[in-house]
Design an enzyme around this catalytic site. Structure first.
Site, PDB file in Angstrom:
ATOM      1  N   PHE A  21       0.851  -1.196   0.000  1.00 25.18           N
ATOM      2  CA  PHE A  21       0.000   0.000   0.000  1.00 25.18           C
ATOM      3  C   PHE A  21       0.880   1.236   0.000  1.00 25.18           C
ATOM      4  O   PHE A  21       1.749   1.397   0.854  1.00 25.18           O
ATOM      5  CB  PHE A  21      -0.916   0.002   1.227  1.00 25.18           C
ATOM      6  CG  PHE A  21      -1.832   1.194   1.287  1.00 25.18           C
ATOM      7  CD1 PHE A  21      -2.892   1.323   0.401  1.00 25.18           C
ATOM      8  CD2 PHE A  21      -1.646   2.194   2.234  1.00 25.18           C
ATOM      9  CE1 PHE A  21      -3.746   2.422   0.448  1.00 25.18           C
ATOM     10  CE2 PHE A  21      -2.488   3.292   2.295  1.00 25.18           C
ATOM     11  CZ  PHE A  21      -3.540   3.415   1.394  1.00 25.18           C
ATOM     12  N   GLY A  22       0.645   2.123  -0.968  1.00 23.61           N
ATOM     13  CA  GLY A  22       1.377   3.382  -1.060  1.00 23.61           C
ATOM     14  C   GLY A  22       0.453   4.555  -0.835  1.00 23.61           C
ATOM     15  O   GLY A  22      -0.666   4.586  -1.354  1.00 23.61           O
ATOM     16  N   TYR A  23       0.899   5.537  -0.067  1.00 23.51           N
ATOM     17  CA  TYR A  23       0.091   6.711   0.257  1.00 23.51           C
ATOM     18  C   TYR A  23       0.874   8.004   0.083  1.00 23.51           C
ATOM     19  O   TYR A  23       0.323   9.095   0.183  1.00 23.51           O
ATOM     20  CB  TYR A  23      -0.433   6.626   1.699  1.00 23.51           C
ATOM     21  CG  TYR A  23       0.683   6.429   2.706  1.00 23.51           C
ATOM     22  CD1 TYR A  23       1.350   7.517   3.250  1.00 23.51           C
ATOM     23  CD2 TYR A  23       1.091   5.156   3.079  1.00 23.51           C
ATOM     24  CE1 TYR A  23       2.390   7.332   4.152  1.00 23.51           C
ATOM     25  CE2 TYR A  23       2.121   4.963   3.977  1.00 23.51           C
ATOM     26  CZ  TYR A  23       2.771   6.062   4.509  1.00 23.51           C
ATOM     27  OH  TYR A  23       3.806   5.879   5.389  1.00 23.51           O
ATOM     28  N   GLY A  24       2.173   7.899  -0.155  1.00 25.75           N
ATOM     29  CA  GLY A  24       3.052   9.055  -0.359  1.00 25.75           C
ATOM     30  C   GLY A  24       3.892   8.802  -1.601  1.00 25.75           C
ATOM     31  O   GLY A  24       3.354   8.514  -2.669  1.00 25.75           O
ATOM     32  N   SER A  25       5.199   8.865  -1.452  1.00 25.88           N
ATOM     33  CA  SER A  25       6.078   8.731  -2.617  1.00 25.88           C
ATOM     34  C   SER A  25       6.003   7.359  -3.286  1.00 25.88           C
ATOM     35  O   SER A  25       6.320   7.243  -4.469  1.00 25.88           O
ATOM     36  CB  SER A  25       7.521   9.054  -2.242  1.00 25.88           C
ATOM     37  OG  SER A  25       8.014   8.130  -1.295  1.00 25.88           O
TER      38      SER A  25
ATOM     39  N   GLU B  75      12.365   2.309   3.389  1.00 21.74           N
ATOM     40  CA  GLU B  75      11.403   2.833   4.350  1.00 21.74           C
ATOM     41  C   GLU B  75      11.856   2.725   5.810  1.00 21.74           C
ATOM     42  O   GLU B  75      11.395   3.499   6.644  1.00 21.74           O
ATOM     43  CB  GLU B  75      10.051   2.128   4.192  1.00 21.74           C
ATOM     44  CG  GLU B  75       9.440   2.264   2.806  1.00 21.74           C
ATOM     45  CD  GLU B  75       9.115   3.699   2.416  1.00 21.74           C
ATOM     46  OE1 GLU B  75       8.736   4.497   3.295  1.00 21.74           O
ATOM     47  OE2 GLU B  75       9.254   4.034   1.224  1.00 21.74           O
TER      48      GLU B  75
END
Length: 180
Positions: free
Chosen positions: A7-11, A86
């Protein structure tokens, strides 16, 4: 068969850095996207920290982003890459959380959330303070402004609303123009 969802929410939405087979709009419940992590590597320094997005737990909240399906044969390599990227300062925690895809499927996705007990956690900063930090910080991966604007632009392209990021984008542009 996919063995890994991320799941990606930024870069990660605009620069995942790994091979994926499928990309879908997704929602993660119980968390909200927030500039609540001081960046001392990628978008700031220890002497002048920037801010990066993290998922902060919040009752009733939901974060819209992108879920990436990774082929089984690439799962270990992808996890290795993500952990190096990360978990650079251990401010993020790696969790596998349920996300809802736009087509109605529910999947378990590797997700990086903030550790609220970590020294880099700075939840609760006002938007004006966030804007002032982002407007001037620069780290190893470039200006903090670039990170904000790329993320806000990508959210807009995907049709995902984030009023706080929209406000921050406009305010940081104003602050940047006034510095010239």
């Amino acid at each position: 068969m996919n063995s890994l969802w991320v799941f990606g929410y930024g870069s990660l939405m605009w620069e995942p850095g790994f091979d994926w087979q499928e990309r879908a709009l997704a929602r993660l419940s119980g968390w909200h996207r927030s500039f609540c992590m001081r960046s001392i590597h990628h978008r700031g320094t220890e002497a002048k920290p920037g801010l990066v997005l993290a998922l902060d737990a919040a009752e009733g909240a939901a974060c819209d982003g992108v879920a990436f399906a990774v082929a089984a044969e690439n799962a270990d390599r992808t996890l290795g890459y993500l952990r190096e990227r990360e978990l650079i300062s251990s401010a993020y925690l790696e969790k596998t959380l349920p996300v809802s895809l736009a087509d109605g499927r529910r999947v378990e996705a590797v997700t990086y959330v903030i550790d609220p007990d970590h020294v880099q956690y700075c939840g609760g900063l006002g938007l004006e303070e966030q804007a002032r930090i982002i407007a001037t910080a620069v780290g190893g991966r470039g200006p903090n402004t670039e990170y904000l604007w790329n993320t806000a632009s990508h959210l807009g392209e995907l049709g995902l609303a984030d009023p706080d990021l929209d406000w921050l984008s406009a305010r940081v542009r104003d602050l940047s123009l006034n510095r010239l």
